[in-house]
Design a protein around this motif. Structure first.
Motif, mmCIF file in Angstrom:
data_model
loop_
_atom_site.group_PDB
_atom_site.id
_atom_site.type_symbol
_atom_site.label_atom_id
_atom_site.label_comp_id
_atom_site.label_asym_id
_atom_site.label_seq_id
_atom_site.Cartn_x
_atom_site.Cartn_y
_atom_site.Cartn_z
ATOM 1 N N TYR A 273 -10.849 2.478 7.869
ATOM 2 C CA TYR A 273 -10.424 1.435 8.803
ATOM 3 C C TYR A 273 -9.284 0.609 8.220
ATOM 4 N N SER A 274 -8.443 1.282 7.448
ATOM 5 C CA SER A 274 -7.323 0.591 6.812
ATOM 6 C C SER A 274 -6.073 0.640 7.687
ATOM 7 N N LYS A 275 -5.174 -0.286 7.434
ATOM 8 C CA LYS A 275 -3.892 -0.288 8.113
ATOM 9 C C LYS A 275 -3.004 0.811 7.525
ATOM 10 N N PRO A 276 -1.981 1.236 8.274
ATOM 11 C CA PRO A 276 -1.070 2.264 7.751
ATOM 12 C C PRO A 276 -0.430 1.847 6.438
ATOM 13 N N TYR B 77 -7.048 6.552 7.227
ATOM 14 C CA TYR B 77 -7.133 5.395 8.121
ATOM 15 C C TYR B 77 -8.465 5.355 8.864
ATOM 16 N N SER B 78 -8.883 6.508 9.396
ATOM 17 C CA SER B 78 -10.093 6.546 10.209
ATOM 18 C C SER B 78 -11.365 6.376 9.384
ATOM 19 N N THR C 93 0.869 -1.178 0.000
ATOM 20 C CA THR C 93 0.000 0.000 0.000
ATOM 21 C C THR C 93 0.904 1.224 0.000
ATOM 22 N N ASP D 57 2.385 1.150 3.670
ATOM 23 C CA ASP D 57 3.689 0.499 3.804
ATOM 24 C C ASP D 57 4.834 1.447 3.483
ATOM 25 N N GLN E 184 -4.148 10.124 8.324
ATOM 26 C CA GLN E 184 -4.984 9.752 9.458
ATOM 27 C C GLN E 184 -6.456 9.767 9.079
#
Length: 355
Positions: free
Chosen positions: A285-288, A281-282, A195, A290, A278
């Motif tokens: 609901y994804s991961k940070p 992500y919020s 990502t 790469d 941020q």
């Protein structure tokens, strides 16, 4: 439907990035099999624009932009007469819609036109639109289709500026997708299964977009970019805007520039990039991400790469779409070395000739 460049293309194309402060032109040639290592930069040029030519990413003076393109193309020494240009991401409407798999393009086009008012907040006769199939959708038997639309006047101004320069548009793309092409090329195998967040630091705004396996997941613009750095240089050293810009480009700044101007600006820019990520992500609901790829002229700012990596906890790289390319005899190596990250969008557009 007017093609926004999402279908088949023919090489060679001049990739022309019309920015707020300059026109950048890149022409690529293929010298072997299909990989980054087989592209050669056939020609390249950068031509400054008058301050009033492009305002808030819109062409305000078509004649001035057209003349700048003509000058850049002349300096390139190219004989190419077709180009790929892009509309700003802020001027496009994009939707991913599910459609039945196995449909022909003509059938998809007909359905999109019938349902266009569900996706586009303008009458169909006021927009140019195109679509492309992204791949299988979540629901079995369906595919995800990317729909892209923009107002007529945005495209018309681009075409008029090209005409002044004696060029025709083979592709009218959208900036985020062209930049994704350049980022994928720059990172090569590093991008596979990753990502990737791309921070494109422009003159007036920074666009943060997130992609994975060739699909755009998120895009957001922050109104913080090179203009704020130029203004601080002006005020700090009592310079005019064009003087501040020139000093920044050639590196003719006082010894205290890095500590008192560049570092605080890099800190603030890092915060802006972090806020945008941020929000991604919020909201998803994804991961940070790469990795983060830094593009645009300010990407080479001292300490920016280190600050982004350390403060956001994500490995950051300065975009260099020319890292694995050879340079043709007409291409000044100094231009590539100094402006490489700023030429990423033009490279992405030039790559459309090899789709």
């Amino acid at each position: 439907m007017f093609s926004l460049g999402l279908g088949r293309k023919q090489a060679p194309l001049l990739g022309i990035d019309i920015g707020s402060t300059a026109v950048k032109v890149v022409e690529l040639a293929r010298v072997g099999a299909a990989s980054a290592h087989t592209f050669q930069v056939a020609s390249c040029a950068l031509e400054p624009l008058p301050a009033t030519a492009v305002v808030e990413k819109k062409i305000a003076d078509v004649q001035a932009v057209g003349e700048a393109i003509r000058q850049a193309v002349t300096r390139c020494g190219t004989k190419a007469k077709v180009a790929a240009v892009a509309v700003p991401g802020s001027a496009t409407i994009t939707k991913v819609i599910p459609m039945a798999a196995g449909m022909k393009d003509a059938e998809m086009e007909g359905l999109i036109q019938l349902d266009a008012d569900h996706y586009i907040p303008y009458p169909l006769d006021e927009v140019n639109l195109d679509f492309t199939v992204l791949g299988p959708a979540v629901t079995q038997g369906e595919v995800d289709v990317l729909l892209v639309a923009t107002r007529h006047e945005v495209v018309d101004n681009l075409l008029a500026a090209l005409a002044i320069a004696g060029l025709e548009a083979e592709v009218v793309d959208a900036e985020p997708y062209a930049l994704e092409n350049a980022a994928t090329l720059a990172m090569g195998a590093q991008a596979e299964g990753q990502t990737i967040a791309i921070a494109d630091i422009g003159a007036q705004a920074t666009r943060i977009q997130v992609v994975r396996d060739g699909r755009g997941l998120f895009s957001r613009e922050q109104n913080f970019a090179a203009a704020q750095l130029i203004e601080e240089i002006q005020h700090r050293y009592n310079l005019k805007a064009d003087e501040a810009r020139r000093c920044l480009e050639v590196g003719e700044l006082p010894d205290n520039y890095v500590a008192e101007v560049a570092r605080p600006f890099a800190e603030a820019l890092t915060q802006q990039i972090g806020r945008a990520l941020q929000f991604y992500y919020s909201s998803t609901y994804s991961k940070p991400a790469d990795q983060i790829l830094l593009a645009g002229g300010v990407a080479v700012l001292p300490e920016l790469e280190r600050l982004v990596s350390n403060r956001l906890g994500i490995l950051a790289y300065v975009a260099n779409p020319f890292a694995h390319m050879t340079l043709g005899p007409r291409v000044p190596g100094q231009l590539i070395q100094r402006h490489g990250p700023a030429l990423a969008l033009a490279v992405g557009l030039a790559l459309r000739g090899f789709d």
